[in-house]
Write a protein that holds these residues in place. Structure first.
Motif, mmCIF file in Angstrom:
data_model
loop_
_atom_site.group_PDB
_atom_site.id
_atom_site.type_symbol
_atom_site.label_atom_id
_atom_site.label_comp_id
_atom_site.label_asym_id
_atom_site.label_seq_id
_atom_site.Cartn_x
_atom_site.Cartn_y
_atom_site.Cartn_z
ATOM 1 N N LEU A 166 19.489 -16.156 -20.147
ATOM 2 C CA LEU A 166 20.364 -16.923 -20.860
ATOM 3 C C LEU A 166 20.203 -16.408 -22.580
ATOM 4 O O LEU A 166 20.635 -16.959 -23.392
ATOM 5 C CB LEU A 166 20.476 -18.387 -21.035
ATOM 6 N N GLY A 167 19.321 -15.267 -22.514
ATOM 7 C CA GLY A 167 19.247 -14.712 -23.972
ATOM 8 C C GLY A 167 17.774 -15.145 -24.535
ATOM 9 O O GLY A 167 17.800 -14.743 -25.702
ATOM 10 N N GLY A 168 16.922 -15.253 -23.817
ATOM 11 C CA GLY A 168 15.586 -15.804 -24.664
ATOM 12 C C GLY A 168 15.451 -16.927 -25.205
ATOM 13 O O GLY A 168 14.957 -16.969 -26.245
ATOM 14 N N LEU A 169 15.777 -18.005 -24.541
ATOM 15 C CA LEU A 169 15.975 -19.290 -25.071
ATOM 16 C C LEU A 169 14.420 -19.935 -25.194
ATOM 17 O O LEU A 169 13.505 -19.654 -24.529
ATOM 18 C CB LEU A 169 16.704 -20.338 -24.292
ATOM 19 N N ALA A 170 14.306 -21.109 -25.811
ATOM 20 C CA ALA A 170 13.266 -21.632 -26.229
ATOM 21 C C ALA A 170 12.884 -22.489 -24.710
ATOM 22 O O ALA A 170 13.742 -22.756 -24.016
ATOM 23 C CB ALA A 170 13.059 -22.608 -27.222
#
Length: 481
Positions: free
Chosen positions: A417-421
């Protein structure tokens, strides 16, 4: 500003393609072009061979260099005309793969965004355009440590290592075994576009940009030399910025292919000679490439038979650095890119692996209508089981939570999902991963036209993210922003 428009790397291939009908004997002088040992010994495609992976694959690289093939600096007057500063670097600003499937005369070409975030051949993470500089620096250091003092030898052997590193980075990302390699710099682009007498392009709107020197009216027009470089170099004011610029490059190449292959440019002895001279000035080929045999293999290709597109992208605004949150790259999924590249020659894409027993719940804390369901569909397409979707209390950033037993899968979802925390939490039910999407979420599913799993991924048409632009061909009008 870095020069990004050396897309004339493909012009070399176009010269070779066109030679299938015209000027065969004249093209023999291309044997004098500069060579480099880029392809692994014993692994190259031999003349007439049907490559085992189903396609003859050519990597076309544009390098931001202010020197000619002999390492001599370009004259100041040439740099002024090109609107280029005196300093270049060892980044590759253009990466295009030409796929020529076995048994067909249809050529599929795809661009790789220069900022694609990948694992480089030396094991470091970085943008794919840095592979060239990394490979060159490592080889130079190794040679000096071994006692080599000949500067010219160090430069040439380091450049060979740089080209090999770039080839390896592309192979690792795409799963494509590169059979041949071509590299050019901006001087080649300038000379080749002049040699063919200009290239027809079309703009939807008038544009003016001081940085690139682009100053064009709306509508169809013929451009060459410095203007052609400005057309493919412009980034500011172009819809989709770097992706819009890639679409400019593809449109220019498609038009060039159509002009050279359909209009018989190479039937003109004057234009043929100028084109060959331009190629010999600043093009570098792998040393296994027999051009005349290659010409014989490609009889019948037409300008309309070359199709340009772009690899799928997960997130065009990927914040990859925890220490520098303003640093951005283009996030790509290697498995997805490999399936895309294989699909260009008819091989079915690999099925998404099943994440047995892993349920992903998605909550929308950003207020964007339908966001949770779209993101749930994204993770479903990657083999996860969709769970509940709904709204949550407003928050700015996104977070992926999971129990200790699902740490690996949770990290995979965050990357998808785009490098989420991420956060490990005992509060998450067993077998579940919880995704909370914040107000600044911009990954897959962020807009109604975006996805990360198939034919029109984010930026897939090289226009604005999620625009779903169709592939570029030499047979089309191809008017662009």
């Amino acid at each position: 500003m870095r020069i990004a428009g050396k897309i004339v790397v493909s012009a070399l291939a176009l010269v070779v393609f066109a030679g299938t009908a015209y000027g065969y004997s004249a093209l023999s002088s291309l044997d004098d072009v500069k060579r480099s040992s880029v392809i692994d010994a014993g692994d190259e495609a031999s003349p007439g061979e049907q490559p085992a992976d189903g396609s003859l694959d050519i990597l076309l690289v544009g390098r931001d260099s202010r020197a000619d093939n002999d390492g001599n600096p370009l004259p100041a007057d040439v740099l002024r005309e090109l609107r280029a500063g005196p300093n270049g670097d060892d980044l590759t600003d253009t990466l295009i793969v030409l796929r020529i499937p076995n048994g067909t005369q249809t050529v599929k070409a795809f661009s790789i965004p220069r900022d694609s975030y990948v694992t480089l051949p030396d094991g470091d993470k970085g943008k794919i355009n840095a592979a060239y500089g990394h490979g060159k620096a490592l080889e130079a250091s190794k040679l000096r440590a071994a006692g080599e003092t000949d500067k010219k030898k160090i430069e040439q052997e380091s450049l060979t290592a740089a080209r090999r590193a770039t080839r390896q980075a592309v192979e690792n990302l795409t799963g494509v075994k590169i059979d041949h390699f071509a590299e050019v710099n901006l001087l080649s682009f300038y000379d080749i576009s002049n040699a063919v007498g200009g290239v027809e392009v079309c703009l939807n709107n008038a544009t003016s940009d001081r940085n690139s020197g682009a100053n064009f009216p709306a509508g169809p027009q013929k451009i060459s030399g410095a203007d052609a470089l400005a057309f493919v170099r412009q980034r500011d004011g172009v819809k989709g910025t770097d992706f819009g610029r890639m679409r400019r490059q593809q449109v220019f190449l498609a038009s060039l292919a159509h002009q050279v292959l359909s209009a018989g440019t190479l039937a003109n002895p004057g234009k043929l000679g100028a084109l060959i001279d331009a190629v010999k000035k600043s093009v570098v080929l792998d040393d296994s490439w027999n051009l005349l045999d290659f010409i014989g293999q490609l009889r019948g290709i037409s300008g309309g038979g070359i199709q340009f597109t772009t690899i799928p992208v997960v997130n065009p605004d990927y914040r990859y650095s925890t220490t520098n949150p303003r640093a951005t790259a283009v996030q790509v999924d290697p498995a997805q890119v490999k399936a895309f590249a294989a699909g260009l020659i008819g091989a079915p894409p690999a099925a998404a692996p099943k994440q047995t027993g892993v349920v992903v719940d998605v909550a929308n804390a950003g207020g964007t209508s339908g966001l949770a369901q779209r993101v749930s569909d994204v993770v479903k397409d990657k083999g996860f089981t969709p769970g509940t979707t709904g709204n949550a209390a407003a928050r700015r950033t996104s977070l992926v939570r999971y129990g200790a037993a699902l740490a690996t899968q949770g990290e995979a979802v965050a990357k998808l999902l785009g490098g989420l925390a991420t956060a490990e939490s005992a509060d998450v039910p067993a077998g579940h991963i919880e995704v909370t999407l914040g107000q600044v979420y911009s990954g897959p599913g962020a807009t109604s036209g975006s996805n990360s799993t198939g034919g029109n991924p984010i930026g897939g048409g090289a226009g604005a993210a999620g625009s779903g632009d169709t592939p570029i061909t030499g047979a089309g009008n191809n008017c662009v922003d």
